[in-house]
Structure formats: C-alpha cells, structure tokens
Design a protein around this motif. Sequence first.
Motif, PDB file in Angstrom:
ATOM      1  N   ASN A  39       0.935  -1.127   0.041  1.00 45.39           N
ATOM      2  CA  ASN A  39       0.020  -0.206  -0.156  1.00 45.39           C
ATOM      3  C   ASN A  39       0.842   1.225  -0.012  1.00 45.39           C
ATOM      4  O   ASN A  39       1.834   1.349   0.631  1.00 45.39           O
ATOM      5  CB  ASN A  39      -0.815   0.039   1.183  1.00 45.39           C
ATOM      6  N   GLY A  40       0.304   2.312  -0.860  1.00 44.17           N
ATOM      7  CA  GLY A  40       1.443   3.574  -0.854  1.00 44.17           C
ATOM      8  C   GLY A  40       2.453   3.583  -1.585  1.00 44.17           C
ATOM      9  O   GLY A  40       3.184   4.327  -1.594  1.00 44.17           O
ATOM     10  N   SER A  41       2.962   2.386  -2.338  1.00 42.17           N
ATOM     11  CA  SER A  41       4.250   2.318  -3.084  1.00 42.17           C
ATOM     12  C   SER A  41       3.948   3.169  -4.469  1.00 42.17           C
ATOM     13  O   SER A  41       5.103   3.074  -5.023  1.00 42.17           O
ATOM     14  CB  SER A  41       4.505   0.804  -3.172  1.00 42.17           C
ATOM     15  N   GLY A  42       3.100   3.605  -4.801  1.00 41.79           N
ATOM     16  CA  GLY A  42       2.830   4.505  -6.142  1.00 41.79           C
ATOM     17  C   GLY A  42       2.366   3.737  -7.222  1.00 41.79           C
ATOM     18  O   GLY A  42       2.320   4.196  -8.374  1.00 41.79           O
ATOM     19  N   LYS A  43       1.567   2.687  -7.066  1.00 42.93           N
ATOM     20  CA  LYS A  43       1.074   1.955  -8.159  1.00 42.93           C
ATOM     21  C   LYS A  43      -0.049   2.778  -8.976  1.00 42.93           C
ATOM     22  O   LYS A  43       0.016   3.031 -10.016  1.00 42.93           O
ATOM     23  CB  LYS A  43       0.486   0.618  -7.693  1.00 42.93           C
ATOM     24  N   THR A  44      -1.101   3.152  -8.090  1.00 45.44           N
ATOM     25  CA  THR A  44      -1.942   4.062  -8.714  1.00 45.44           C
ATOM     26  C   THR A  44      -1.560   5.351  -9.325  1.00 45.44           C
ATOM     27  O   THR A  44      -1.943   5.804 -10.325  1.00 45.44           O
ATOM     28  CB  THR A  44      -3.119   4.238  -7.583  1.00 45.44           C
ATOM     29  N   THR A  45      -0.500   6.007  -8.722  1.00 48.18           N
ATOM     30  CA  THR A  45       0.048   7.174  -9.138  1.00 48.18           C
ATOM     31  C   THR A  45       0.746   6.774 -10.501  1.00 48.18           C
ATOM     32  O   THR A  45       0.553   7.680 -11.367  1.00 48.18           O
ATOM     33  CB  THR A  45       1.086   7.748  -8.132  1.00 48.18           C
ATOM     34  N   LEU A  46       1.386   5.869 -10.489  1.00 48.07           N
ATOM     35  CA  LEU A  46       2.030   5.376 -11.993  1.00 48.07           C
ATOM     36  C   LEU A  46       1.110   5.475 -12.844  1.00 48.07           C
ATOM     37  O   LEU A  46       1.116   5.849 -13.943  1.00 48.07           O
ATOM     38  CB  LEU A  46       2.735   4.310 -11.677  1.00 48.07           C
TER      39      LEU A  46
HETATM   40  P1  ATP Z   1      -2.677   1.124  -2.695  1.00 49.67           P
HETATM   41  O1  ATP Z   1      -2.098  -0.124  -3.063  1.00 49.67           O
HETATM   42  O2  ATP Z   1      -2.903   1.566  -1.027  1.00 49.67           O
HETATM   43  O3  ATP Z   1      -3.688   1.616  -3.612  1.00 49.67           O
HETATM   44  P2  ATP Z   1      -0.695   2.630  -4.364  1.00 49.67           P
HETATM   45  O4  ATP Z   1       0.560   1.729  -4.502  1.00 49.67           O
HETATM   46  O5  ATP Z   1      -1.591   2.824  -5.524  1.00 49.67           O
HETATM   47  O6  ATP Z   1      -1.518   2.156  -2.873  1.00 49.67           O
HETATM   48  P3  ATP Z   1      -0.667   5.521  -4.393  1.00 49.67           P
HETATM   49  O7  ATP Z   1      -2.116   5.638  -4.377  1.00 49.67           O
HETATM   50  O8  ATP Z   1       0.175   5.630  -5.770  1.00 49.67           O
HETATM   51  O9  ATP Z   1      -0.202   4.086  -4.213  1.00 49.67           O
HETATM   52  O10 ATP Z   1       0.171   6.351  -3.404  1.00 49.67           O
HETATM   53  C1  ATP Z   1       1.397   6.469  -3.204  1.00 49.67           C
HETATM   54  C2  ATP Z   1       2.032   7.547  -2.380  1.00 49.67           C
HETATM   55  O11 ATP Z   1       1.440   8.857  -2.591  1.00 49.67           O
HETATM   56  C3  ATP Z   1       1.037   7.199  -0.911  1.00 49.67           C
HETATM   57  O12 ATP Z   1       1.798   7.619   0.139  1.00 49.67           O
HETATM   58  C4  ATP Z   1      -0.195   8.181  -0.688  1.00 49.67           C
HETATM   59  O13 ATP Z   1      -0.346   8.502   0.494  1.00 49.67           O
HETATM   60  C5  ATP Z   1       0.444   9.533  -1.540  1.00 49.67           C
HETATM   61  N1  ATP Z   1      -0.834  10.161  -2.578  1.00 49.67           N
HETATM   62  C6  ATP Z   1      -1.415   9.454  -3.348  1.00 49.67           C
HETATM   63  N2  ATP Z   1      -2.341  10.440  -3.975  1.00 49.67           N
HETATM   64  C7  ATP Z   1      -2.112  11.531  -3.064  1.00 49.67           C
HETATM   65  C8  ATP Z   1      -2.897  12.873  -3.292  1.00 49.67           C
HETATM   66  N3  ATP Z   1      -3.711  13.033  -4.042  1.00 49.67           N
HETATM   67  N4  ATP Z   1      -2.516  13.720  -2.187  1.00 49.67           N
HETATM   68  C9  ATP Z   1      -1.202  13.585  -1.397  1.00 49.67           C
HETATM   69  N5  ATP Z   1      -0.837  12.473  -1.586  1.00 49.67           N
HETATM   70  C10 ATP Z   1      -1.017  11.369  -2.218  1.00 49.67           C
END
Ligand code: ATP
Length: 296
Positions: A39-46
């Motif tokens: 969780n939070g490793s950046g997958k959705t952001t990517l």
């Molecule tokens: P998960 O498996 O929980 O969905 P993830 O791997 O998809 O997580 P992201 O959602 O990309 O991870 O988040 C990566 C980091 O960026 C996390 O620390 C999250 O808290 C932070 N983050 C994501 N979106 C935002 C935002 N809109 N504003 C501030 N921080 C954010």
Amino acid sequence: MVPILSVDSLSKRYKNVSALNKLSFNVNKGEVLGILGPNGSGKTTLLSIILGVRKACSGTFNWFGENYTHNINKRIGALLEVPYFYPYLSVKRNMEITAINRNCTTDEIYQAIEQVELTEKLNHPVYTLSLGMKQRLAIAQTLVGNPPVLVFDEPTNGLDPEGIAFVRRLIRQQHENGKTIIIASHNLDEIQRVCTHVIILKNGQSIANGKVDELLKLKQIVQVETDKVEGLKAIVANNPNFKIIDSYSEGITISVADNEAIKLLNEQLTDKNIVPKLFEIRQPSLEEIFLDQVAK
Ligand code: ATP
C-alpha cells in the motif's frame, strides 16, 4: 522493436510525499506486466500518470514510440480503481457512451458485453447489477473497440472466487489474442498466474523487475521445523545469507540465495545440536519473492 510503453525516470511528489522516484521501465508488445507493491508504493499514481489523469513532476513516458497526447487513450482500454457508470442507464447505453470515442460498431459493443457474459443484462439499468457484474461491465468498457493495450488497476477487487477466476481467464484470453496488458494488483497469486513480467515497487522505486519465471529463480526457499525453534531463529536472525519470510511456532520459512547458504545453515544447525524435524527446499512463489524483496 519500439516498446509499447517506455517510462523514463518518472518522479511524482505530493507535497512532502515522494510517490514515484525516478522510475524507469519498458513494456513490450504481447507482455503482461504485473505492477506489485505494498500500500502506498505508487502503483495508482504510476497508472494515472501514464493514462494522462495526473501529471508527473519530472521524467518522461511514451506510448507506441509517441509522446503522450489524450488521443493515445483511444488505443488503451483502462480500468482505474473506481469505474464510473451512469447508474440509471442500461448496460447497453453505458457501453454506447463509452464507445463514442472509440469509433466502434454496435456489433463490437455486443461482442464486448458477451465477452464478460452480461448479455442477459443488456437492457437492465446498471444500479440493479451486483458488484461483480459492475466490475465485469467495467472490464467490458476496456474491451470495446478492441484496443491493443489494456491497463487494469486491481481488476479483481471485491470479486468472489468465481469472479476472480473469470477475470483471470479473460486476461489470459486477451494475452493469447496478442494484447499488451498492464495490471496493478495486491494479489500476488493472480500476478504469478497471469503475468509474463513483473515490477515490484517500494516507496515509488523499482526494487525488482523482470520476467516472472526468472525472478522465481533468484532465490530458494527453505522451510525448517524443529523442537528448538528459538535456537534456529537465533542462527538465522543475524545472518545476511538468510531472510525470514515466515515464522510460526514449530519453525520458520527463509529465503536463501544459493546452495552454499543452505549448506551453511545445515552446518550451523549441526554445530548447535539442533535436529530438524523438517528441512524442505523448494522454489519460491511470487509472494515469497515479494516478501523477500520488500522486507529489505
Ligand atoms: P494502494 O495499494 O494502497 O492503492 P498505491 O501503491 O496505489 O497504494 P498510491 O495511491 O499511488 O499508492 O500512493 C503513493 C503515495 O502517494 C502514498 O504515500 C499516498 O499517500 C500518496 N498520495 C497518493 N495520492 C495523493 C494525493 N492526491 N495527495 C497526497 N498524497 C497522495
């Protein structure tokens, strides 16, 4: 061969959080890439950056050898975390709306609905569908117009075992049809079953990247059980050759890099008079490789 997707040194910060940190990788035609990470490793952001939903702070990416423009999304069927529907419109009408940007025929819409086995719900309003059916409808939306690339963020979220097996089959079929597929998932078993390649993210950086079957050869797993568990744990705890993957009352599961490390463990057990009741060596699962890498 030009990669389907090329990501070069991509970084994204949200205020003081570094969500992606100089991430680089390629995806070639016909590959099924699994993006794994805690969780939070950046997958959705990517995924949201490469689909043009969010902007990167630095770095570049291109699709099909071209700089990103919104037009490229016509060649990508994408399912991000929360699918969007018009709940009071029918399945068919929702699909028609999705199809507007994709230049596709009514037959192609029916075909996509049939592929996810929702034909009998064609004229039902979407709010009457079960969660699993809605997820299948979201997948049908990605298939409409037969795009060469599919991107899924957690495609089996909230599905029951039958729904999970259905999505897995569908992804395999799409792969066999030559599609390039990118899947972000927490479900390691799913990634191991359907992906040809994997990238493991931690704190927005790649900590492992490659073909799934090659990653599985990087380590060996040793499971040891004994009456003297504390002695066994003491041997393993401070030795960089061993990493504990799992620990339970009768024993431990550890990852090791090679046969030398296994020999060493055997010698140390003998030195300390610890007699194993079980000493099993096997290939790791992707979950064990993930735990091995993420726990570093
Ligand atoms: P998960 O498996 O929980 O969905 P993830 O791997 O998809 O997580 P992201 O959602 O990309 O991870 O988040 C990566 C980091 O960026 C996390 O620390 C999250 O808290 C932070 N983050 C994501 N979106 C935002 C935002 N809109 N504003 C501030 N921080 C954010």
